[in-house]
Enzyme design. Structure first.
Site, PDB file in Angstrom:
ATOM      1  N   ARG A 151      55.211  34.634  36.605  1.00 46.84           N
ATOM      2  CA  ARG A 151      54.170  34.539  35.575  1.00 46.84           C
ATOM      3  C   ARG A 151      54.130  35.750  34.640  1.00 46.84           C
ATOM      4  NH1 ARG A 151      48.625  34.902  39.274  1.00 46.84           N
ATOM      5  NH2 ARG A 151      48.839  37.093  39.829  1.00 46.84           N
TER       6      ARG A 151
ATOM      7  N   LYS B 255      43.275  30.882  39.882  1.00 38.74           N
ATOM      8  CA  LYS B 255      41.862  31.219  39.636  1.00 38.74           C
ATOM      9  C   LYS B 255      41.655  31.694  38.193  1.00 38.74           C
ATOM     10  CE  LYS B 255      41.642  34.378  42.953  1.00 38.74           C
ATOM     11  NZ  LYS B 255      43.019  34.338  43.488  1.00 38.74           N
TER      12      LYS B 255
ATOM     13  N   ARG C 258      49.883  41.036  49.485  1.00 36.23           N
ATOM     14  CA  ARG C 258      48.645  40.448  48.942  1.00 36.23           C
ATOM     15  C   ARG C 258      48.274  39.172  49.700  1.00 36.23           C
ATOM     16  NH1 ARG C 258      50.564  40.234  42.958  1.00 36.23           N
ATOM     17  NH2 ARG C 258      48.617  39.151  42.516  1.00 36.23           N
TER      18      ARG C 258
ATOM     19  N   ARG D  40      36.137  39.666  48.050  1.00 37.97           N
ATOM     20  CA  ARG D  40      37.407  39.525  48.774  1.00 37.97           C
ATOM     21  C   ARG D  40      37.270  39.957  50.227  1.00 37.97           C
ATOM     22  NH1 ARG D  40      40.924  39.972  43.986  1.00 37.97           N
ATOM     23  NH2 ARG D  40      43.103  39.776  44.526  1.00 37.97           N
TER      24      ARG D  40
ATOM     25  N   ARG E 187      52.536  41.715  35.234  1.00 40.32           N
ATOM     26  CA  ARG E 187      51.757  42.650  36.053  1.00 40.32           C
ATOM     27  C   ARG E 187      52.675  43.457  36.966  1.00 40.32           C
ATOM     28  NH1 ARG E 187      46.800  39.262  38.546  1.00 40.32           N
ATOM     29  NH2 ARG E 187      47.327  40.637  40.272  1.00 40.32           N
TER      30      ARG E 187
HETATM   31  P1  AMP Z   1      43.846  40.105  41.118  1.00 41.29           P
HETATM   32  O1  AMP Z   1      44.045  40.264  39.660  1.00 41.29           O
HETATM   33  O2  AMP Z   1      42.572  39.406  41.477  1.00 41.29           O
HETATM   34  O3  AMP Z   1      45.053  39.483  41.815  1.00 41.29           O
HETATM   35  O4  AMP Z   1      43.705  41.587  41.717  1.00 41.29           O
HETATM   36  C1  AMP Z   1      44.758  42.520  41.602  1.00 41.29           C
HETATM   37  C2  AMP Z   1      44.518  43.678  42.540  1.00 41.29           C
HETATM   38  O5  AMP Z   1      43.301  44.352  42.178  1.00 41.29           O
HETATM   39  C3  AMP Z   1      44.341  43.326  44.013  1.00 41.29           C
HETATM   40  O6  AMP Z   1      45.573  43.165  44.696  1.00 41.29           O
HETATM   41  C4  AMP Z   1      43.540  44.521  44.513  1.00 41.29           C
HETATM   42  O7  AMP Z   1      44.368  45.662  44.667  1.00 41.29           O
HETATM   43  C5  AMP Z   1      42.607  44.798  43.338  1.00 41.29           C
HETATM   44  N1  AMP Z   1      41.348  44.021  43.447  1.00 41.29           N
HETATM   45  C6  AMP Z   1      40.914  43.030  42.610  1.00 41.29           C
HETATM   46  N2  AMP Z   1      39.738  42.524  43.009  1.00 41.29           N
HETATM   47  C7  AMP Z   1      39.403  43.211  44.140  1.00 41.29           C
HETATM   48  C8  AMP Z   1      38.310  43.133  45.042  1.00 41.29           C
HETATM   49  N3  AMP Z   1      37.321  42.245  44.883  1.00 41.29           N
HETATM   50  N4  AMP Z   1      38.306  44.001  46.096  1.00 41.29           N
HETATM   51  C9  AMP Z   1      39.275  44.904  46.274  1.00 41.29           C
HETATM   52  N5  AMP Z   1      40.361  45.011  45.476  1.00 41.29           N
HETATM   53  C10 AMP Z   1      40.429  44.171  44.414  1.00 41.29           C
END
Ligand code: AMP
Length: 216
Positions: A127, A13, A172, A88, A161
Site C-alpha cells: 500500500r 480501517k 504489528r 489498542r 509508511r
Molecule cells: P496505525 O496507523 O494505526 O497502523 O498505527 C501505526 C503505529 O502507531 C502503531 O504500530 C503503533 O506504533 C502506533 N500507534 C497508533 N495507535 C496507537 C495506539 N492506540 N496505542 C499505541 N500505539 C499506537
C-alpha cells in the site's frame, strides 16, 4: 454517533473511516496519523514514538490517551467521530470509557473488521498514499487509473509508511493478537460489538458498516 473501527493492521480501517467521514460528516480520529504527524514535526511526542513505531511496537498508553482526549474536545468532534487505531489495549479502552463519561459522550458501536492474517501482509506491504492529498492506493488491488498520477488530486508524488514492510508487519500482527484482540470480548460484553466481513470488496465493506450505523 461515535464509533470505533477495530481490526488488525491492514484490515481497511483507515480506508473505511475516510469513506464514513466523506459520506456522514463524522470525523476520523486516527492515532497512527496523529503520531506520524508528530514524528514528521519532530515534537517531543514524535521523538518518543518514532523508534517504537518503526519496530511495530505500541506507543505508551498515556501518550495516546492524552492525544485522543485533547482531540475529542475539538468542536468538529461534536458531530460524531470514528476512532481508527484506538483503543489498542485494555487500559486504553478503560481510559476511553472514563473520558467519555467525563465529557458526557457515548460510544454507539464498535465495528470489528474481520480479516485473516494471511492476506494482511500482502495488503500492507503493497500500500501507498498520494503525498499531496493522502488518497490510498495499492500495488495490486487499487492502482491509480493513470499510472503515477493520483485519481483524486492529480499529484504525482506518492509515499509509503516506514512501518509497512514485511518484518514490522509480523510484529504489528503479534501485538494485535496479544493486546488488541482481547478488546473484542470487552465490547461484546457491553453489547455494542458488531462484526463484519472485512475481506469482502471495499464497496461491500462500506455497505456492511453502513448497515450497522443505520441500525441505531
Ligand atoms: P496505525 O496507523 O494505526 O497502523 O498505527 C501505526 C503505529 O502507531 C502503531 O504500530 C503503533 O506504533 C502506533 N500507534 C497508533 N495507535 C496507537 C495506539 N492506540 N496505542 C499505541 N500505539 C499506537
Amino acid at each position: 454517533m461515535n464509533i470505533i473501527l477495530l481490526g488488525p493492521p491492514g484490515a481497511g480501517k483507515g480506508t473505511q473511516a475516510q469513506r464514513i467521514e466523506d459520506s456522514r460528516g463524522m470525523v476520523q480520529l486516527s492515532t497512527g496519523d496523529m503520531l506520524r504527524a508528530a514524528v514528521a514535526a519532530g515534537s517531543e511526542i514524535g521523538k518518543k514514538a518514532k523508534e517504537l513505531m518503526e519496530a511495530g511496537a505500541l506507543v505508551s498508553d498515556d501518550v495516546v490517551v492524552s492525544i485522543i482526549s485533547d482531540r475529542i474536545d475539538e468542536p468538529d468532534c461534536k458531530g460524531g467521530f470514528i476512532l481508527d487505531g484506538f483503543p489498542r489495549t485494555r487500559p486504553q479502552a478503560e481510559a476511553l470509557d472514563a473520558m467519555l463519561i467525563e465529557k458526557k459522550m457515548q460510544l454507539d458501536y464498535v465495528v470489528e473488521m474481520k480479516v485473516v492474517d494471511d492476506i494482511l501482509v500482502e495488503r500492507i506491504v503493497g500500500r501507498y498514499t498520494c503525498a499531496g492529498c493522502g488518497a490510498g492506493y495499492h500495488d495490486s488491488f487499487q492502482k491509480p487509473v493513470v499510472e503515477g498520477v493520483c485519481d483524486k488530486c492529480g499529484g504525482t508524488e506518492f509515499k509509503r509508511r516506514a512501518d509497512d514492510n514485511a518484518e514490522t508487519v509480523m510484529s504489528r500482527l503479534a501485538v494485535y493478537h496479544e493486546q488488541t484482540a482481547p478488546l473484542l470480548p470487552y465490547y461484546g460484553d457491553k453489547g455494542i460489538l458488531r462484526s463484519i466481513d472485512g475481506m469482502a470488496d471495499i464497496d461491500d465493506v462500506t455497505r456492511q458498516i453502513g448497515e450497522v450505523l443505520d441500525s441505531a
